[in-house]
Design a protein around this motif. Sequence first.
Motif, PDB file in Angstrom:
ATOM      1  N   SER A  82       0.853  -1.186   0.000  1.00 31.30           N
ATOM      2  CA  SER A  82       0.000   0.000   0.000  1.00 31.30           C
ATOM      3  C   SER A  82       0.888   1.234   0.000  1.00 31.30           C
ATOM      4  CB  SER A  82      -0.890   0.007   1.243  1.00 31.30           C
ATOM      5  OG  SER A  82      -1.384   1.304   1.511  1.00 31.30           O
ATOM      6  N   ARG A  83       0.699   2.114  -0.979  1.00 28.99           N
ATOM      7  CA  ARG A  83       1.503   3.345  -1.009  1.00 28.99           C
ATOM      8  C   ARG A  83       1.257   4.174   0.254  1.00 28.99           C
ATOM      9  NH1 ARG A  83       4.004   7.200  -4.472  1.00 28.99           N
ATOM     10  NH2 ARG A  83       4.735   5.398  -5.632  1.00 28.99           N
ATOM     11  N   GLN A  84      -0.010   4.309   0.669  1.00 28.63           N
ATOM     12  CA  GLN A  84      -0.299   5.126   1.838  1.00 28.63           C
ATOM     13  C   GLN A  84       0.280   4.506   3.103  1.00 28.63           C
ATOM     14  OE1 GLN A  84      -1.668   8.267   1.941  1.00 28.63           O
ATOM     15  NE2 GLN A  84      -0.820   8.089   4.006  1.00 28.63           N
ATOM     16  N   ARG A  85       0.170   3.198   3.230  1.00 34.28           N
ATOM     17  CA  ARG A  85       0.732   2.506   4.387  1.00 34.28           C
ATOM     18  C   ARG A  85       2.256   2.699   4.425  1.00 34.28           C
ATOM     19  NH1 ARG A  85      -0.909  -2.147   7.599  1.00 34.28           N
ATOM     20  NH2 ARG A  85       0.868  -3.483   8.081  1.00 34.28           N
ATOM     21  N   PHE A  86       2.900   2.552   3.262  1.00 40.44           N
ATOM     22  CA  PHE A  86       4.340   2.772   3.203  1.00 40.44           C
ATOM     23  C   PHE A  86       4.693   4.181   3.673  1.00 40.44           C
ATOM     24  CE2 PHE A  86       7.926   4.686   1.074  1.00 40.44           C
ATOM     25  CZ  PHE A  86       8.955   3.814   1.406  1.00 40.44           C
ATOM     26  N   LEU A  87       4.002   5.192   3.126  1.00 42.44           N
ATOM     27  CA  LEU A  87       4.329   6.571   3.465  1.00 42.44           C
ATOM     28  C   LEU A  87       4.106   6.848   4.949  1.00 42.44           C
ATOM     29  CD1 LEU A  87       2.867   8.431   0.353  1.00 42.44           C
ATOM     30  CD2 LEU A  87       5.288   8.028   0.900  1.00 42.44           C
ATOM     31  N   THR A  88       3.043   6.276   5.512  1.00 41.74           N
ATOM     32  CA  THR A  88       2.769   6.477   6.939  1.00 41.74           C
ATOM     33  C   THR A  88       3.906   5.934   7.791  1.00 41.74           C
ATOM     34  OG1 THR A  88       0.369   6.420   6.609  1.00 41.74           O
ATOM     35  CG2 THR A  88       1.195   5.907   8.827  1.00 41.74           C
ATOM     36  N   PHE A  89       4.328   4.707   7.493  1.00 44.62           N
ATOM     37  CA  PHE A  89       5.379   4.093   8.303  1.00 44.62           C
ATOM     38  C   PHE A  89       6.748   4.690   8.004  1.00 44.62           C
ATOM     39  CE2 PHE A  89       2.426   0.219   8.315  1.00 44.62           C
ATOM     40  CZ  PHE A  89       1.767   0.687   9.444  1.00 44.62           C
ATOM     41  N   TRP A  90       6.959   5.114   6.754  1.00 43.04           N
ATOM     42  CA  TRP A  90       8.215   5.778   6.399  1.00 43.04           C
ATOM     43  C   TRP A  90       8.365   7.073   7.192  1.00 43.04           C
ATOM     44  CZ3 TRP A  90      12.747   5.032   4.291  1.00 43.04           C
ATOM     45  CH2 TRP A  90      13.486   6.117   3.793  1.00 43.04           C
TER      46      TRP A  90
END
Length: 204
Positions: A82-90
């Motif tokens: 998930s792009r959004q999940r990646f960005l959140t955790f990044w």
Amino acid sequence: MNAVATLLDGVDTGLPLLPQMEVALDEDIDWRAAIAAHVASLSTDDLVRLARHDGETPDVDPRVLTVAERDGTGLIRINIFSRQRFLTFWRGGTLSPHYHRRSFATRIIQGSYQHLRFANSGAQDAPQLTCVSRELLERDAGYGIEWHEYHFVMLPADGTVTINAHLPPALPAKVTQPPPSAEDLTRLRDDILLALAADPALPV
């Protein structure tokens, strides 16, 4: 023939397994259809049985579903990004270059991501890393990672799905956590099926 269920059949355990898995995943198979059919065939009991290999790993992307196993040979897992999940955790600082306790081969079924490899001049758990490659990997690209190699997946296209053949663990698990619940596993299975049924994700 169920290509996913039989992916680990017929391998020669007297030879290095990772190159064999890379070759197997490179076969001319409609992996998207094969994965969708196999994942749809798994009952909740199947998912719970296979999930004994997994622990809940919070604050990471992708989400991972084990879909087949072969004693002494390895596991087949499906990853969904998930792009959004990646960005959140990044942004939260929970994602970084890492190694796995299992060597594995992977193939991108749909979508894309940036894949980085690192040389380590330090110790395994006190690394001094230098990035040695960064490439955009898209549908049908694949690679193998030995367990001790550091790598990192960045900026996945939303709905990216991969199939991964994991070999037996080279190290014991560092942290033992309970596997996902039946409800979470069912939701993850359904999310994978929805992603596979949708239009392929666009490259980053």
